[in-house]
Scaffold this active site. Structure first.
Site, PDB file in Angstrom:
ATOM      1  N   GLN B 246       0.824  -1.206   0.000  1.00  0.00           N
ATOM      2  CA  GLN B 246       0.000   0.000   0.000  1.00  0.00           C
ATOM      3  C   GLN B 246       0.864   1.263   0.000  1.00  0.00           C
ATOM      4  OE1 GLN B 246      -2.282  -0.772   3.476  1.00  0.00           O
ATOM      5  NE2 GLN B 246      -0.491  -1.247   4.683  1.00  0.00           N
ATOM      6  N   HIS B 276      -9.709   4.069  19.375  1.00  0.00           N
ATOM      7  CA  HIS B 276      -8.941   2.969  19.953  1.00  0.00           C
ATOM      8  C   HIS B 276      -9.404   2.583  21.358  1.00  0.00           C
ATOM      9  CE1 HIS B 276      -6.191   4.072  16.583  1.00  0.00           C
ATOM     10  NE2 HIS B 276      -6.232   2.774  16.461  1.00  0.00           N
ATOM     11  N   ASP B 300      -0.238   0.358  13.439  1.00  0.00           N
ATOM     12  CA  ASP B 300       0.131   1.691  13.926  1.00  0.00           C
ATOM     13  C   ASP B 300       0.439   1.700  15.426  1.00  0.00           C
ATOM     14  OD1 ASP B 300      -2.376   1.590  15.141  1.00  0.00           O
ATOM     15  OD2 ASP B 300      -3.340   2.646  13.492  1.00  0.00           O
ATOM     16  N   ASP B 320       0.558  -8.111  11.536  1.00  0.00           N
ATOM     17  CA  ASP B 320       0.291  -7.112  10.505  1.00  0.00           C
ATOM     18  C   ASP B 320       1.151  -7.421   9.294  1.00  0.00           C
ATOM     19  OD1 ASP B 320      -0.886  -3.905  10.483  1.00  0.00           O
ATOM     20  OD2 ASP B 320       0.492  -4.562   8.911  1.00  0.00           O
ATOM     21  N   ASP B 354       0.554 -12.759   6.850  1.00  0.00           N
ATOM     22  CA  ASP B 354      -0.843 -12.671   6.456  1.00  0.00           C
ATOM     23  C   ASP B 354      -1.693 -13.255   7.588  1.00  0.00           C
ATOM     24  OD1 ASP B 354      -2.650 -12.502   3.765  1.00  0.00           O
ATOM     25  OD2 ASP B 354      -3.367 -14.021   5.159  1.00  0.00           O
ATOM     26  N   ALA B 355      -2.704 -12.500   8.013  1.00  0.00           N
ATOM     27  CA  ALA B 355      -3.483 -12.910   9.180  1.00  0.00           C
ATOM     28  C   ALA B 355      -4.201 -14.243   8.958  1.00  0.00           C
ATOM     29  CB  ALA B 355      -4.502 -11.826   9.530  1.00  0.00           C
ATOM     30  N   ASP B 372      -8.532  -5.491  13.592  1.00  0.00           N
ATOM     31  CA  ASP B 372      -8.602  -4.098  13.157  1.00  0.00           C
ATOM     32  C   ASP B 372      -8.097  -3.990  11.724  1.00  0.00           C
ATOM     33  OD1 ASP B 372      -8.903  -1.372  13.227  1.00  0.00           O
ATOM     34  OD2 ASP B 372      -7.130  -0.974  14.451  1.00  0.00           O
TER      35      ASP B 372
END
Ligand code: FAD
Lengths: 539, 510
Positions: B246, B276, B300, B320, B354-355, B372
């Site tokens: 991205q 959050h 983040d 992530d 990768d989740a 999230d």
């Protein structure tokens, strides 16, 4: 007028200066010279196979014993072997010419995943296909059977959305039935055809059997419909007032996809069977849904193979079957050692195609008298194209599992990475399917075609949707199938040859292969195996 | 040597002037093609764009030709002025269009104005040139030559544009390049006809400034392109990076710092604490044994900052995909300040995987999982909201465990929100949907999903700015305009959620 000449001269120079590089650019643009793509050409082991024609006679180096010998390890063979095993017969051997089991359902793999070399999907089966459903349950494809008898499939194995798209009139539309830019009259014909076949799907003949069923031998024998085996699909469509080119393309594409030949060749019975025999149901799917894996039906092959460890003899070319007293002797060439070997057994199940059996040596007269010449096969080139996932897509529907180009010489390409669960894939495997008509492209020519020529043929077609394809190709691996699958031409499915060829020879030699069904699909192969073992046990 | 030197020079000039027709024609058509291409890129529907632009351009040329009758004296000066204008307007046209696209509501108006202006100028040029040369050639030759060069120029342009310039030079540089050529022609005319030109000094200064401007822009075209991209953001771009997955952009103004992934706002420092706190604390209040927590997405580190408010947490797994995001939020001074260095905490273990694949490979079972992910705006993200994924998460959860999922807006995208909810219940979870107002996002939704029971058993940390037990209870109330509804279940083989999401958000974001 010297000045005018000078002016002219200047003009010429200028024109020359701009036009020469321009013309060069134009020429290379038109020719689109193909850079050499990395990758190698592979084929079914026809070179070894061709030894059948001309087998050097050597002394048998080794003799083994078994109750049964199965020749071949395609779906028909694996299914027969499983059926033997399930009824407690464990003393059998499977001879396979190739290194890897699976026949037309084999697969390949690279660092980015697996991909099919041939068969790539199985539609969810109709409830009547009990044996297949039992197998799919055991393989974990069916997640659960609910209290009301309905089936829930493992979602991971159902083809993920988006399933298919068609490139037509410069745009990708979703779904394969031509729609974008199709005139009203053609749409109406398409709709009439779809409605008609949907209705026919539920219809039964005068013997209370479905008109079209899987396995196909379970279909109704109602003469009103069986006689459709005597006309081609194209003749039938025209006779029924279906003249739309778009509809013809769609039906032609469908026939080619499943039968390896188009509507001017396929019998109308076979053509309708494609549209009217699938009544699969599931809580999480419909008859249109298909089961697929990155490696295509190779996944199912692995599930079958795993239950049969210890029975395989691979790289073994069967070339002779003789009767000796009460026993049979199956001779095969051990390709690794180049030595002929023998297995003595009680029964043989020949699960290889008829064009192979034709060349077997034998002291059994019936084996020479089979109607071999009635079996006609199509040829395929299936290529794995490994591409960087940076290809720019034409507008319209997103990259799907099945991607088809309207009016193209190919059958499009499968995104074999489609079923991967991970979100981001930097490299994709595309599996590109191309069919060859023997009249235009002889089998000999196919086997002589070089890697670079296949690349050319493919690029010419695929550039329509990916102008910058070659820059993004990491590997191009064509796989050539000389005799790929049987063609259900006129008179074949319900003709005499098929009926004749299915019969066993004196309860000793049995036959099971999709060419005996007349259509080559996983379901037919699976039932070829089941049925042959049933007929062995009842005899 | 056949002719008088003076004579020769004069003829040469006229001939070259004639050749400039060729250059002008080429440049003119190129500007038109650039406008057409850019409009198709930016607005889509290339057929409409090209035909309306060609039409406008030709018509404007007609206007230009008509207007030429009002030019009486100083033809050379006029020619120079027009040529400079063309160079300026045409040369900067693509930069202008790129930059204005995101900024201006009336982009089309500007587009056609630009095309019209170029057309008028080019339309003026040819008749003026003809008049300039009318005494130097015989009329029939003149007309024939001018139009020949004009049409050859057009052919040139239409060939070199798609074959050479677009692929090799790029749109911005192409227009600048032809702007430079136009200006160079003007300069050459100024120098050749300096005795016929008034205000020679100021004209020369202008011409040279335009040329320098164009050349400088040509050299820095890449930076300009980036700048024009960053103009899409209202604020100053303080960081802009591309990872394989991205484009990461961080912007800053006096009040706030904002993170965008692929142009979508992820948070603003003004109100991210609301987002959050609401994501983390209600779930955690249900978890009695808070030793190991899994968080998926959320590279983040802001949700982890919230988690670290519980001293009893011993281990946090952050899953992530994007290494670049986690690296930036761990090491970048401004960004790691936001998450209070949470990603450097020894209890945090970052897994850039990768989740879905991570979940498939787990054997351990967990108490709490915080999910999230970005909104389900495409098929690859849709997989992470599917029944298959939730089924796997269900298997990974201990009997007393619970999860929370950011689930887009129940107000703007009610079908999407309830589709996530219904997919979770289909999987076997009990759910507790809730929502709150986050100024940067609007009304936003979350879903807690659990196996057996949900209670706010343990207290919230004392140092929160927004949420508490009472507020959470209010959040679980859904007024009529967001209330529960029937939707399809999101499955890999229907991707229903992506369809809902697309449909619902396209109403708000054109
Ligand atoms: C390109 C392509 C795409 C296809 N796609 C699909 C699809 O998507 N879905 C689908 O259902 N079907 C598909 N099919 C049809 C496929 O043929 C069947 O599904 C099935 O695999 C056929 O199995 P089989 O056992 O009948 O025959 P085969 O696969 O032909 O098996 C015969 C086996 O015998 C071996 N053999 C031959 N001669 C000898 C010898 N002398 N000694 C030892 N071994 C020998 C061969 O090596 C081979 O392994 C496709 C076929 C092709 C070619």
């Amino acid at each position: 007028m010297s000045t005018f000449n000078r002016r002219k001269f200047l003009g010429f120079i200028l024109l020359g200066m701009v036009s020469i590089p321009l013309i060069r650019a134009l020429i290379s643009w038109i020719k689109q010279t193909t850079p050499i793509l990395p990758g190698t050409l592979k084929t079914a082991s026809y070179k070894v196979g061709h030894l059948l024609w001309n087998m050097p006679l050597k002394k048998i180096s080794r003799i083994d014993q078994a109750d049964y010998v199965i020749v071949g390890s395609g779906i028909s063979a694996l299914s027969a072997a499983l059926a033997l095993k399930n009824q407690g017969d464990l003393n059998f051997k499977i001879l396979e010419l190739e290194e890897q089991a699976g026949g037309n359902s084999r697969y390949g793999s690279n660092a980015h995943g697996k991909f099919p070399l041939g068969a790539h999907y199985l539609p969810i089966p109709s409830p009547s296909m009990k044996e297949l459903i039992v197998f799919l349950k055991s393989a974990g494809v069916i997640e659960k059977e609910n209290e009301d008898g309905s089936l829930t499939y493992n979602e991971e194995y159902l083809c993920s959305a988006p399933e298919d798209r068609l490139f037509i009139h410069g745009k990708w539309q979703s779904g394969l039935i031509p729609d974008f830019g199709v005139p009203e009259n053609d749409r109406q014909q398409i709709k009439r055809f779809i409605d008609f076949t949907n209705a026919l799907k539920q219809q039964k003949g005068n013997d209370d059997k479905y008109l079209f069923d899987f396995p196909l031998d379970r279909s109704s024998s109602d003469e009103a419909f069986r006689k459709l085996d005597n006309v081609t699909m194209k003749e039938y469509l025209l006779a029924e007032g279906y003249t739309s080119d778009y509809l013809h393309w769609y039906v032609d594409y469908s026939c080619k996809d499943d039968y390896g030949t188009g509507i001017s060749d396929v019998s109308a019975w076979a053509g309708l069977h494609y549209f009217c025999a699938r009544r699969g149901t599931a809580t999480n799917g419909t008859a249109h849904d298909v089961l697929t894996w990155p490696e295509g039906n190779g996944w199912l092959v692995d599930k079958m193979r795993q239950q049969l460890e210890g029975h395989f003899i691979t790289q073994a070319l069967a070339y002779q079957v003789n009767e000796k007293n009460d026993l049979l002797e199956v001779d095969y060439l051990n390709v690794k050692t180049s030595q002929p070997q023998r297995i003595q057994c009680k029964k043989v199940i020949l699960c290889c195609p008829q064009f192979v059996i034709k060349h077997f040596r034998s002291n059994i007269p019936e084996l020479a008298q089979r109607p071999y010449n009635q079996f006609d096969y199509s040829s395929w080139m299936v290529a794995n194209i490994t591409v960087k996932n940076t290809l720019e897509e034409k507008s319209g529907a997103d990259l799907s599992w099945d991607n088809v180009l309207y009016n193209s010489p190919s059958l499009g390409y499968i995104n074999s990475s489609h079923q991967h669960l991970n979100r981001y894939q930097p490299v994709l495997n595309f599996t590109y399917y191309r069919l060859f008509d023997a009249q235009q492209y002889s089998r000999k020519k196919i086997l002589q075609t070089q890697h670079s020529e296949w690349a050319d043929l493919m690029l010419k077609d695929m550039r329509k949707v990916y102008p910058a394809l070659e820059k993004n190709i990491l590997n191009f691996e064509p796989f050539v199938w000389g005799h790929a699958m049987i063609k259900p031409v006129k008179h074949f499915i319900w003709g005499a040859a098929r009926k004749e060829a299915k019969k066993s020879i004196r309860g000793k030699i049995y036959f099971a292969h999709t060419d005996l069904s007349g259509i080559s699909t996983f379901e037919e192969g699976f039932y070829q195996g089941i049925q042959v073992v049933q007929s062995i046990s009842t005899s | 040597m056949d002719s008088h030197p003076e004579f020769k020079r004069g003829i040469n000039k006229s001939t070259l002037l004639l050749l400039s027709v060729f250059v002008i024609a080429t440049c003119g058509l190129i500007y038109e093609l650039i406008a057409g291409t850019l409009a198709s890129y930016l607005l889509g529907d290339s057929v409409t764009q090209f035909s309306t632009i060609i039409g406008t351009y030709l018509f404007a040329m007609g206007i230009g030709s008509y207007l030429s009758r009002y030019v009486h004296r100083n033809l050379t000066l006029w020619f120079i002025k027009i040529e400079l204008m063309v160079g300026l307007v045409g040369g900067f046209s693509s930069i202008l269009l790129f930059v204005l696209f995101e900024q201006v509501v009336y982009f089309r108006l500007i587009l056609y104005a630009l095309v019209g202006l170029t057309g008028i100028l080019i339309g003026l040029e040819i008749p003026i040139l003809m008049r300039m040369l009318k005494d130097k050639f015989e009329f029939k030759d003149l007309v024939s030559e001018i139009f020949t060069f004009d049409y050859i120029g057009a052919l040139m342009a239409s060939l070199i544009f798609p074959l050479l310039f677009v692929p090799h030079v790029g749109l911005i540089r192409t227009s600048l390049f032809f702007g430079i050529i136009n200006t160079a022609v003007a300069l050459w005319v100024i120098y050749s006809f300096r005795n016929q030109v008034y205000w020679i000094k100021s004209i020369l200064t202008i011409a040279w400034s335009i040329l320098i401007l164009l050349v400088v822009s040509f050299v820095y075209a890449d930076t300009i392109q980036q700048y024009s991209e960053s103009l899409a953001f209202q604020d100053k771009v303080i960081l802009s990076k591309s990872s394989p997955y991205q484009r990461i952009v961080v912007t800053n103004n006096k009040k706030e710092l904002r993170l965008f992934l692929n142009g979508n706002l992820q948070f603003s420092t003004l109100d991210e604490y609301r987002y959050h706190e609401a994501l983390v604390h209600p779930l955690l209040s249900n978890i009695q044994k808070k030793d190991t927590i899994v968080i998926m997405g959320g590279g983040d580190g802001l949700a982890i900052r919230e988690l670290l408010k519980y001293p009893e947490i011993k281990k946090i797994y952050l899953i992530d995909l994007d290494k670049e995001v986690t690296r930036l939020f761990k090491t970048h001074p401004a960004l790691s300040k936001l998450n209070q260095q949470s990603l450097s905490d020894p209890r945090v273990e970052i897994k850039n995987e990768d989740a879905f694949i991570w979940a498939m490979n787990q054997t351990q079972k967990y108490q709490a999982i915080i999910i999230d992910f970005p909104d389900p705006s495409n098929y690859s993200l849709g997989k992470l909201y599917s029944y298959s994924f939730y089924k796997r998460i269900y298997e990974l959860l201990q009997p007393e465990g619970a999860i929370v999922i950011q689930s887009t807006s129940p107000y703007y995208a009610p079908n999407s929100f309830w589709c996530v909810n219904n997919t979770l219940t289909y999987t076997g979870f009990h759910t507790l949907p809730y929502h709150t107002y986050i100024p940067s996002f609007g009304e936003w939704g979350y879903i807690i999903a659990y196996k057996h029971s949900f209670n706010q058993r343990t207290p919230y940390p004392s140092n929160l700015k927004f949420i508490n037990k009472e507020l959470f209870i209010q959040m679980t109330y859904f007024p009529k305009d967001m209330e529960a509804r029937h939707t399809e279940v999101n499955k890999l083989n229907n991707q229903a959620l992506v369809h809902y999401f697309d449909e619902e958000w396209s109403k708000f974001i054109p």
